[in-house]
Design a protein around this motif. Structure first.
Motif, PDB file in Angstrom:
ATOM      1  N   LYS A  70       0.699  -1.293   0.105  1.00  0.00           N
ATOM      2  CA  LYS A  70      -0.054  -0.014   0.063  1.00  0.00           C
ATOM      3  C   LYS A  70       0.945   1.240  -0.010  1.00  0.00           C
ATOM      4  CE  LYS A  70      -3.821   1.959   2.371  1.00  0.00           C
ATOM      5  NZ  LYS A  70      -5.114   1.977   3.402  1.00  0.00           N
ATOM      6  N   LYS A  71       0.603   2.179  -0.862  1.00  0.00           N
ATOM      7  CA  LYS A  71       1.235   3.307  -1.008  1.00  0.00           C
ATOM      8  C   LYS A  71       1.001   4.372   0.236  1.00  0.00           C
ATOM      9  CE  LYS A  71       2.569   2.186  -5.133  1.00  0.00           C
ATOM     10  NZ  LYS A  71       4.088   1.912  -5.459  1.00  0.00           N
ATOM     11  N   PHE A  72       2.084   5.025   0.438  1.00  0.00           N
ATOM     12  CA  PHE A  72       1.790   6.341   1.552  1.00  0.00           C
ATOM     13  C   PHE A  72       3.116   7.128   1.296  1.00  0.00           C
ATOM     14  CE2 PHE A  72       4.845   3.243   3.749  1.00  0.00           C
ATOM     15  CZ  PHE A  72       5.422   4.014   4.420  1.00  0.00           C
ATOM     16  N   PHE A  73       3.063   8.234   1.736  1.00  0.00           N
ATOM     17  CA  PHE A  73       4.036   9.384   1.624  1.00  0.00           C
ATOM     18  C   PHE A  73       4.601   9.846   3.017  1.00  0.00           C
ATOM     19  CE2 PHE A  73       0.901   9.661  -1.766  1.00  0.00           C
ATOM     20  CZ  PHE A  73       1.866   9.915  -3.069  1.00  0.00           C
ATOM     21  N   VAL A  74       5.783   9.955   2.649  1.00  0.00           N
ATOM     22  CA  VAL A  74       6.473  10.629   3.795  1.00  0.00           C
ATOM     23  C   VAL A  74       7.046  12.182   3.437  1.00  0.00           C
ATOM     24  CG1 VAL A  74       7.607   8.454   4.451  1.00  0.00           C
ATOM     25  CG2 VAL A  74       8.882   9.934   2.788  1.00  0.00           C
ATOM     26  N   ASP A  75       7.157  13.094   4.607  1.00  0.00           N
ATOM     27  CA  ASP A  75       7.151  14.465   4.405  1.00  0.00           C
ATOM     28  C   ASP A  75       8.473  14.857   3.619  1.00  0.00           C
ATOM     29  OD1 ASP A  75       4.949  14.823   5.641  1.00  0.00           O
ATOM     30  OD2 ASP A  75       6.192  15.228   7.525  1.00  0.00           O
ATOM     31  N   ILE A  89       7.476  15.503  10.152  1.00  0.00           N
ATOM     32  CA  ILE A  89       7.071  16.569  10.825  1.00  0.00           C
ATOM     33  C   ILE A  89       5.831  16.229  11.703  1.00  0.00           C
ATOM     34  CG2 ILE A  89       6.815  19.104  10.906  1.00  0.00           C
ATOM     35  CD1 ILE A  89       9.189  18.373   9.451  1.00  0.00           C
ATOM     36  N   ASN A  90       5.867  15.967  12.719  1.00  0.00           N
ATOM     37  CA  ASN A  90       4.757  15.642  13.906  1.00  0.00           C
ATOM     38  C   ASN A  90       4.435  16.472  14.920  1.00  0.00           C
ATOM     39  OD1 ASN A  90       4.564  13.096  12.223  1.00  0.00           O
ATOM     40  ND2 ASN A  90       6.444  12.235  13.419  1.00  0.00           N
ATOM     41  N   GLY A  91       3.007  16.473  15.265  1.00  0.00           N
ATOM     42  CA  GLY A  91       2.681  17.308  16.316  1.00  0.00           C
ATOM     43  C   GLY A  91       1.223  17.761  16.288  1.00  0.00           C
ATOM     44  N   VAL A  96      -0.877  17.855  11.726  1.00  0.00           N
ATOM     45  CA  VAL A  96      -1.393  16.843  12.377  1.00  0.00           C
ATOM     46  C   VAL A  96      -2.661  17.059  13.216  1.00  0.00           C
ATOM     47  CG1 VAL A  96      -1.150  14.903  13.821  1.00  0.00           C
ATOM     48  CG2 VAL A  96       0.571  15.317  12.369  1.00  0.00           C
ATOM     49  N   GLU A  97      -3.961  16.674  12.784  1.00  0.00           N
ATOM     50  CA  GLU A  97      -4.867  16.987  13.665  1.00  0.00           C
ATOM     51  C   GLU A  97      -4.777  15.832  14.692  1.00  0.00           C
ATOM     52  OE1 GLU A  97      -6.496  19.495  13.370  1.00  0.00           O
ATOM     53  OE2 GLU A  97      -5.622  20.172  11.619  1.00  0.00           O
ATOM     54  N   GLN A  98      -6.126  15.877  15.568  1.00  0.00           N
ATOM     55  CA  GLN A  98      -6.010  14.799  16.805  1.00  0.00           C
ATOM     56  C   GLN A  98      -5.913  13.312  16.048  1.00  0.00           C
ATOM     57  OE1 GLN A  98      -9.607  15.402  19.309  1.00  0.00           O
ATOM     58  NE2 GLN A  98      -8.732  16.941  20.117  1.00  0.00           N
ATOM     59  N   ILE A 124      10.306  14.907  13.690  1.00  0.00           N
ATOM     60  CA  ILE A 124      10.403  16.389  14.257  1.00  0.00           C
ATOM     61  C   ILE A 124       9.234  16.935  14.822  1.00  0.00           C
ATOM     62  CG2 ILE A 124      11.285  18.623  13.546  1.00  0.00           C
ATOM     63  CD1 ILE A 124      12.809  17.314  11.499  1.00  0.00           C
ATOM     64  N   PRO A 125       9.368  17.385  15.896  1.00  0.00           N
ATOM     65  CA  PRO A 125       8.003  17.854  16.802  1.00  0.00           C
ATOM     66  C   PRO A 125       7.628  19.479  16.133  1.00  0.00           C
ATOM     67  CG  PRO A 125       9.612  17.475  18.224  1.00  0.00           C
ATOM     68  CD  PRO A 125      10.174  17.381  17.199  1.00  0.00           C
TER      69      PRO A 125
END
Length: 227
Positions: A70-75, A89-91, A96-98, A124-125
């Motif tokens: 399954k395809k997905f994308f990284v930043d 980039i995470n946070g 990123v929503e809930q 990365i936060p």
């Protein structure tokens, strides 16, 4: 950033994204247009551009297949020689929503999968990136610069390693005057080290015009086999 630096970044960033859009079709094209938003732009402006001054080897919204196909994308995916580093980039910001437990579990599984493929995953936060970019820049630098000349350090002097890093930051091309300005050495010393590195196969002297006078040097060494 000063006004001139902002203008330089904006021009380079726009061209970089446009180049990737021209190479993509379908979902890969649409994902780049949708996904490269505030958090990603903040990363390339406050972190990557400040460290390198170019986007060579950095791929935005990179498509990967997971263990199910399954395809997905990284930043971002950064490829340098045989090394691949993924930046996410995470946070709690716009990126990123809930996140529910199922999605969180899936993200961790993907991270484990990527690590299993031999990729290095750097999360990365978002909040820290926004509030304390200097810290994030320092931490990212400590990671990426491992692959820009630290291994095999005993074969190269401190000045030689700094010159190689400077060349990478400037897009592989460096002039003696750049070495003088950045490292604080004299012109004769700068030329001496550039010639030594050329003899070691790390730089290629580039002649200028009809005169054939050497005005700058191109870094051609592998980032992973210093020494």
């Amino acid at each position: 950033m000063a006004d001139a630096e902002v203008s330089s970044f904006s021009t380079a960033h726009k061209q970089w994204i446009q180049d990737h859009l021209m190479k993509r079709k379908g979902e890969r094209h649409d994902r780049l247009k949708r996904g490269h938003k505030h958090g990603e732009k903040m990363f390339v402006r406050k972190i990557w551009w400040e460290l390198f001054g170019h986007f060579n080897g950095l791929h935005p919204e990179y498509e990967v297949s997971d263990w199910r196909g399954k395809k997905f994308f990284v930043d971002f995916l950064w490829r340098i020689g045989t090394v691949v580093i993924i930046f996410e980039i995470n946070g709690y910001g716009p990126h990123v929503e809930q996140m529910d437990r199922t999605r969180y579990r899936r993200e961790l599984n993907r991270e484990l999968f990527l690590e299993g493929l031999g990729f290095r995953v750097v999360s990365i936060p978002y909040d820290e990136l926004e509030e304390n970019p200097g810290l994030i820049r320092s931490l990212v630098k400590s990671i990426v610069f491992q692959y820009l000349g630290e291994s095999g350090a005993s074969s190269y002097s401190r000045v030689e390693r700094e010159i190689m890093r400077l060349a990478v930051q400037k897009g592989s091309i460096v002039r003696p005057v750049d070495v003088v300005g950045e490292l604080g050495v004299c012109q004769r010393t700068a030329l001496k080290y550039l010639k030594q590195l050329s003899q070691k196969g790390k730089f290629r002297p580039v002649p200028s015009g009809r005169s054939g006078r050497i005005t700058h040097y191109e870094y051609i060494g592998s980032f992973l086999e210093i020494g």
